[in-house]
Design a protein around this motif. Structure first.
Motif, PDB file in Angstrom:
ATOM      1  N   GLY A  36       0.795  -1.218   0.000  1.00  0.00           N
ATOM      2  CA  GLY A  36       0.000   0.000   0.000  1.00  0.00           C
ATOM      3  C   GLY A  36       0.830   1.272   0.000  1.00  0.00           C
ATOM      4  N   THR A  37       2.145   1.119  -0.084  1.00  0.00           N
ATOM      5  CA  THR A  37       2.998   2.313  -0.148  1.00  0.00           C
ATOM      6  C   THR A  37       3.841   2.321  -1.426  1.00  0.00           C
ATOM      7  N   THR A  77       8.813   7.997   0.583  1.00  0.00           N
ATOM      8  CA  THR A  77       7.794   6.943   0.619  1.00  0.00           C
ATOM      9  C   THR A  77       6.458   7.563   1.022  1.00  0.00           C
ATOM     10  N   LYS A  79       1.844   6.889   1.051  1.00  0.00           N
ATOM     11  CA  LYS A  79       0.720   5.960   0.945  1.00  0.00           C
ATOM     12  C   LYS A  79       0.134   6.086  -0.459  1.00  0.00           C
ATOM     13  N   LYS A  80      -0.076   4.959  -1.093  1.00  0.00           N
ATOM     14  CA  LYS A  80      -0.591   4.958  -2.465  1.00  0.00           C
ATOM     15  C   LYS A  80      -2.010   5.534  -2.491  1.00  0.00           C
TER      16      LYS A  80
END
Lengths: 106, 271
Positions: A36-37, A77, A79-80
């Motif tokens: 999810g990242t 980095t 969160k998508k």
């Protein structure tokens, strides 16, 4: 007269210096961590660090969803986001790299 | 009796006339200038890449690892020895044990793959051989440690990026033994003269080029007094450089031992 030449000289010098700073190309690449990242890595073609470079994540209508900076390892980095998005690596005018979310894979 | 003698002499001449082409430790992966990280498939073969007249049996490898660096970041070492799998490589003349490895590189920057094979006993030369080999892969165009020594017993340190060469460029390097330049050493240069068939573990039978004479098969060049050499690349594809007998160890199991330093480069046509 002397002063004028000096000023012109200074200007030319400044121009040359500025030119040199643009001799490298900004580079950025992102991958999906599968949890999810997303992690983006950045740098320059001469090997210099991208630490502190501004990073933006935008949705399809151009709104900034996430804003941050490259860490000391030139990584960022986040969160998508849901839906389509793109990442911008902004190292100043003429030094912006866009990475479309559709190209970010595991 | 005379006839027998004649046959014997004939045979002897035949054996003697087999040209001594250079041995090369291949550390091959199809592409070394990558846009993005991903899976890399290596074929690690002990062969004669130009003539492909004999594939040699590899012994158990000593080390396989990668040193990765992005820009000015920290150099990261990843052991890859566990990824090595024995395979049978088929050349024109015979088959022999080789290795393959499927590894993943993710980060942008340089990935310097280092391979140390097990010693190989060459009956013809009555000596042990070991070719310590480097292949440098780049992801995304950010440079890293390509021009830094890996710290191997002996190695060739490139002065030009081995993954960013056009056909016609010059490739330069420095030969090191225990970190010190080796003056005036011999360096053999060979071209991989066939398609490397990744899924068949074999070389294609047809050659790209024919050598007009044996001196063109294995080209021998010299390092200068500072251990540096340069080579103009005449053709796109893979070129191997082996600095001969430059390793510090000279004896193994009571016999002569030659450690060579090998590096691979890949040139691309301008089009």
């Amino acid at each position: 007269m002397r002063k004028k030449i000096f000023i012109v000289g200074l200007l030319v010098f400044g121009l040359l210096m500025a030119g040199q700073a643009f001799a490298h190309t900004p580079l950025c690449s992102c991958y999906d961590n599968g949890d999810g990242t997303i992690t983006c890595e950045g740098g320059f073609s001469d090997g210099s660090s991208a630490a502190g470079v501004e990073m933006r994540v935008l949705n399809s209508s151009g709104n900034v969803l996430i804003k941050g900076r490259m860490n000391e390892d030139s990584e960022f980095t986040f969160k998508k986001p849901d839906g389509s998005y793109k990442v911008e690596f902004d190292a100043g005018p003429g030094h912006v790299v866009e990475v479309p979310g559709s190209e970010i894979t595991e | 009796m005379k006839k027998l003698m004649f046959i014997f002499v004939g045979l002897a001449v035949l054996f003697l006339s087999v040209p001594a082409y250079a041995h090369f430790q291949m550390l091959y992966t199809p592409e070394i200038a990558l846009e993005k990280g991903g899976k890399l498939d290596f074929k690690i073969v002990w062969t004669h890449p130009f003539a492909d007249e004999h594939t040699m049996e590899m012994t158990t490898p000593v080390a396989f690892y990668v040193l990765s660096q992005r820009g000015e970041g920290k150099v990261k070492k990843t052991d890859m020895k566990g990824k090595l799998k024995p395979i049978t490589w088929t050349g024109k003349a015979n088959s022999a044990r080789a290795y393959e490895a499927s590894v993943k590189v993710r980060s942008m920057g340089d990935h310097m793959f280092c391979f140390v094979p097990g010693p190989y006993y060459d009956k013809h030369e009555e000596a042990w051989m070991q070719q310590i080999t480097k292949t440098i892969v780049n992801v995304g165009g950010i440079p890293g440690n390509w021009a830094e020594p890996a710290g191997l017993e002996t190695e060739i340190v490139p002065l030009d990026k081995p993954y960013a060469l056009w056909t016609g460029n010059v490739f330069r390097g420095v030969v090191l033994s225990k970190g010190k330049p080796v003056p005036n050493c011999d360096i053999e240069v060979e071209y991989i003269n066939h398609d490397v068939l990744m899924d068949k573990n074999a070389f294609a039978r047809s050659n790209y080029v024919e050598a007009p004479q044996d001196a063109f098969v294995t080209m021998t060049i010299k390092a200068n007094a500072n251990g540096e050499f340069s080579f103009g690349i005449p053709r796109a594809g893979w070129w191997g450089f082996a600095a001969l007998g430059v390793g510090p160890e000279k004896e193994h199991k009571g016999e002569k031992f030659n450690a060579d330093a090998v590096i691979w480069i890949k040139a691309v046509d301008m089009k």
